[in-house]
Design an enzyme around this catalytic site. Structure first.
Site: not given
Length: 268
Positions: A218-219, A109, A170, A196-197
């Site tokens: 992830n977050t 990635k 994040g 993301a987001g």
């Protein structure tokens, strides 16, 4: 098994020559410890797990805990990423290191960030790195902005998957520009994954309902009060959103439409 259930079961997620049943990709950072990392990822049902090579030990530091002790390459497809890279040269070097550490593994990635405050992609350096990595035989899944023209350029370079952000890394803000995401999806011939987001399960479901092939997060899981429970929620959101997309939603109407038929009434 019903025809619709069979169709869903056969609805595989493909990246290049690789096939997966799960459309949820997860990261390995920000968890309390390796045990929580293992439990959340197992619960998520993810088959692809992304690893930040510059921030995670996968054997380069023999005296430190090794992520591979809980995330086995025999069970999961590892997706080394270039998190923390702010120019093409560092990103390319990181991918080469990952290929060496993982015995020739070439699925990566790519993300090249512009600055530490926004963590927004540097699109110029991203394109430069993508051109080199594709030429060197890497299978590149690329993190980028939600610009449809840039997404097409990265596909034309040879990237195997386009990964536009929903919102800053994040942030948990969810998809901020559904139009652009849909435009990217409708014009791509390679998988498109929101990356993301994402903040909660409904964000993941919306991404899938827009036609995305998957979601990487992830977050949203690791920073939840209960990461393992959130991993389960995300798993079901991805499945539900994909099924809703395949089913085809009803056309929105401006006015009410009775659920019950108006003909054949017993009483008038």
């Amino acid at each position: 098994m019903t025809e619709s259930a069979a169709a869903t079961a056969d609805d595989l997620f493909r990246v290049g020559s690789r096939e997966f049943t799960s459309r949820l990709l997860v990261g390995t950072g920000k968890y309390r410890d390796l045990d929580q990392t293992r439990d959340a990822i197992e619960t998520s049902g993810a088959e692809i797990v992304t690893v930040a090579i510059r921030r995670t030990n996968i054997g380069q530091n023999p005296d430190e805990p090794n992520l591979l002790d809980v995330i086995s390459p025999e069970r999961y497809t590892l997706l080394p990423n270039t998190a923390g890279c702010f120019n093409a040269e560092d990103a390319i070097r990181t991918c080469r290191l990952a290929r060496e550490l993982l015995d020739g593994h070439n699925l990566v990635k790519l993300e090249v960030l512009g600055d530490e405050k926004t963590l927004y992609p540097d699109v110029f350096e991203t394109v430069k790195a993508a051109e080199t990595l594709v030429a060197e035989g890497f299978d590149v899944m690329v993190y980028t902005t939600d610009d449809p023209l840039l997404a097409k350029r990265l596909e034309d370079i040879g990237c195997l998957a386009i990964m536009p952000l929903a919102a800053p890394i994040g942030s948990g803000l969810g998809i901020q520009n559904r139009y652009n995401i849909r435009e990217i999806v409708e014009n791509a011939t390679v998988p498109v994954l929101v990356d993301a987001g994402v903040g909660t399960a409904s964000d993941a479901a919306i991404a899938m309902e827009l036609g995305c092939d998957g979601v990487l997060m992830n977050t949203a899981i690791a920073a939840a009060n209960d990461p393992v429970m959130m991993a389960s929620a995300m798993r079901h959101a991805i499945i539900g959103g994909r099924q809703a997309f395949l089913a085809g939603r009803m056309a929105p109407r401006r006015y009410a439409s009775a659920s019950s038929p108006q003909t054949g009434l017993f009483f008038s």
